[in-house]
Design an enzyme around this catalytic site. Structure first.
Site, PDB file in Angstrom:
ATOM      1  N   GLY A 122       0.829  -1.207   0.000  1.00 21.36           N
ATOM      2  CA  GLY A 122       0.000   0.000   0.000  1.00 21.36           C
ATOM      3  C   GLY A 122       0.859   1.249   0.000  1.00 21.36           C
ATOM      4  O   GLY A 122       2.013   1.240  -0.458  1.00 21.36           O
ATOM      5  N   THR A 145      -4.325  -2.998  -0.813  1.00 18.12           N
ATOM      6  CA  THR A 145      -4.777  -2.604   0.533  1.00 18.12           C
ATOM      7  C   THR A 145      -6.301  -2.684   0.626  1.00 18.12           C
ATOM      8  O   THR A 145      -7.010  -2.350  -0.331  1.00 18.12           O
ATOM      9  CB  THR A 145      -4.350  -1.175   0.963  1.00 18.12           C
ATOM     10  N   ASP A 147      -7.807  -0.743   2.411  1.00 15.72           N
ATOM     11  CA  ASP A 147      -8.244   0.633   2.666  1.00 15.72           C
ATOM     12  C   ASP A 147      -8.632   1.353   1.374  1.00 15.72           C
ATOM     13  O   ASP A 147      -9.341   2.355   1.425  1.00 15.72           O
ATOM     14  CB  ASP A 147      -7.130   1.434   3.350  1.00 15.72           C
ATOM     15  N   ARG A 182     -31.945  -3.211  19.111  1.00 17.80           N
ATOM     16  CA  ARG A 182     -30.744  -2.487  19.559  1.00 17.80           C
ATOM     17  C   ARG A 182     -30.187  -1.565  18.489  1.00 17.80           C
ATOM     18  O   ARG A 182     -30.453  -1.737  17.308  1.00 17.80           O
ATOM     19  CB  ARG A 182     -29.633  -3.491  19.879  1.00 17.80           C
ATOM     20  N   MET A 189     -12.191  -1.203   9.592  1.00 19.35           N
ATOM     21  CA  MET A 189     -10.855  -0.655   9.314  1.00 19.35           C
ATOM     22  C   MET A 189     -10.927   0.351   8.160  1.00 19.35           C
ATOM     23  O   MET A 189     -12.003   0.689   7.695  1.00 19.35           O
ATOM     24  CB  MET A 189      -9.901  -1.790   8.976  1.00 19.35           C
TER      25      MET A 189
HETATM   26  O1  F6P Z   1      -3.802  -0.580   6.170  1.00 22.17           O
HETATM   27  C1  F6P Z   1      -4.478  -1.778   6.443  1.00 22.17           C
HETATM   28  C2  F6P Z   1      -4.975  -1.788   7.864  1.00 22.17           C
HETATM   29  O2  F6P Z   1      -5.704  -2.979   8.084  1.00 22.17           O
HETATM   30  C3  F6P Z   1      -5.815  -0.574   8.264  1.00 22.17           C
HETATM   31  O3  F6P Z   1      -7.135  -0.622   7.793  1.00 22.17           O
HETATM   32  C4  F6P Z   1      -5.692  -0.608   9.763  1.00 22.17           C
HETATM   33  O4  F6P Z   1      -5.885   0.673  10.316  1.00 22.17           O
HETATM   34  C5  F6P Z   1      -4.278  -1.092   9.980  1.00 22.17           C
HETATM   35  O5  F6P Z   1      -3.889  -1.770   8.788  1.00 22.17           O
HETATM   36  C6  F6P Z   1      -4.126  -2.025  11.156  1.00 22.17           C
HETATM   37  O6  F6P Z   1      -2.785  -2.337  11.322  1.00 22.17           O
HETATM   38  P1  F6P Z   1      -2.252  -3.531  12.249  1.00 22.17           P
HETATM   39  O7  F6P Z   1      -2.380  -4.808  11.474  1.00 22.17           O
HETATM   40  O8  F6P Z   1      -0.834  -3.176  12.520  1.00 22.17           O
HETATM   41  O9  F6P Z   1      -3.116  -3.572  13.467  1.00 22.17           O
END
Ligand code: F6P
Length: 372
Positions: A122, A145, A147, A182, A189
């Protein structure tokens, strides 16, 4: 134009850096098979991303190594999101110091006779890949990624599988939220970008979607939940990005990983919101954190295809003598883009994105004051 055979690398190395995602093995397979079968290249796998480059851990891949891995999650090479050769934390005479060890890495690359590197990763990985390109190493990146925050490509591979996983989770949480009347919050993420939450939130029919790009007003969200319950909808599903933040407030940080190039780990906003919403509305609220589930599992068909196209294209670019580029998806096409353009800034969700406008039209709340 046929590629100049003198420019075709004879020996290349691949690494997978940063947080893993579904489709890494599909790319490794595509790169290695194209390189070995179409160009007769030797292909080396560097272990655990840039850590393997720093610590000189690599091995030659055989066709057997890359056979049968198309559908596997994770990465057969291992990955790391802590190691930066340009800012490497190490002990010198008992003292922790940060050093630029990129020169040693280039020496290692030369000593192994590698003509080129393929860096699958990424934003962070592509930053480092670009720096190696600037040092004169022939480098092609491949964008991955969950993200989907990498500029210069419409999509990264791994994203669609994560959207599918998160959507399935929302579907499952829907039924239990309905049964217990609820407010069910699902924290996702995505770091500073809301793509994953937006796409899975809309696909799963979330009533409220909170993303980092649109600051939320707690009062607006609470009012929306109460209005739903007044109108006979006795549950609310909220899809919330880990990077969502209240108006004028900050993102919720889970921890700081000091030896990581990007030390901030987000997380926890879901539970904070659950408490606040329960207090403001009197409704019962629960939070579920999807966490690393979103990075796991077998890649969906879309990601297998994209990963295969990216892997093939990356080797083609190297064979054409290109460096400092990565294959990108633009519409239906795969095209080379400059690494420096890919890492210039994060690709965030534009607040007037078509998906947001569509969701708003259907009544979805984004936590902001609806326009008059
Ligand atoms: O960049 C990918 C990701 O999964 C993000 O969405 C998240 O914030 C981060 O990595 C989490 O990182 P780690 O695996 O170090 O907890």
């Amino acid at each position: 134009m046929s590629p100049d055979s003198a420019a075709i690398p004879r020996r290349i190395a691949i690494l997978t850096g940063g947080g893993d995602c579904p489709g890494l093995n599909a790319v490794i397979r595509a790169v290695a098979k194209t390189a070995m079968f179409d160009y007769g290249m030797d292909v080396y796998g560097i272990e655990d991303g840039f850590r393997g480059l720093i610590h000189r851990n690599a091995h030659q891949l055989t066709s057997a190594d890359v056979s049968g891995i198309l559908t596997l999650g994770g990465t057969i090479l291992g990955s790391s999101n802590k190691d930066n050769p340009f800012d490497h934390s190490m002990n010198v005479n008992g003292q922790k110091q940060r050093l630029d060890v990129s020169g040693d890495c280039v020496e290692y690359i030369n000593s192994m006779g590698w003509d080129a590197l393929i860096c699958i990763g990424g934003d962070g990985t592509q930053h480092m890949a670009n720096k190696f390109h600037q040092l004169g190493v022939r480098v092609v990146g491949i964008p991955k990624t969950i993200d989907n925050d990498l500029e210069a490509t419409d999509l990264t591979f791994g994203f669609q599988t994560a959207v599918d996983t998160a959507t399935e989770a929302i579907d499952k949480l829907h039924t239990t939220a309905m049964a217990h009347h609820r407010v069910q919050i699902v924290e996702m993420m995505g770091r500073y970008a809301g793509w994953l939450t937006l796409y899975s939130g809309v696909s799963g029919g979330a009533d409220v979607i909170l993303i980092p790009e649109i600051e939320y007003d707690l009062e607006v969200v609470a009012r929306y939940c109460k209005d739903r319950s007044r109108h006979g909808k006795r549950f609310t599903i909220m899809a919330v990005s880990e990077g969502a933040k209240p108006k004028g407030g900050e993102m919720t940080v889970a921890k700081v990983v000091s030896d990581s190039p990007d030390p901030v780990r987000l997380g926890g906003v879901g539970s904070v919101l659950a408490e606040q919403i329960a207090e403001l509305t009197g409704l019962e609220a629960r939070a579920t954190v999807l966490g690393h589930l979103q990075r796991g599992g077998s890649p969906c068909a879309f990601d297998r295809l994209l990963a295969t196209r990216f892997g093939f294209a990356a080797v083609e670019y190297l064979a054409q003598g290109q460096s400092g580029v990565m294959p990108a998806l633009k519409g239906a096409d795969i095209v080379p883009v400059k690494l420096e353009d890919a890492v210039s800034h994060l690709k965030l969700v534009p607040p007037d994105h078509h998906v947001i406008r569509a969701a708003r039209a259907l009544g979805t709340c984004f936590g902001d004051e609806p326009e008059a």
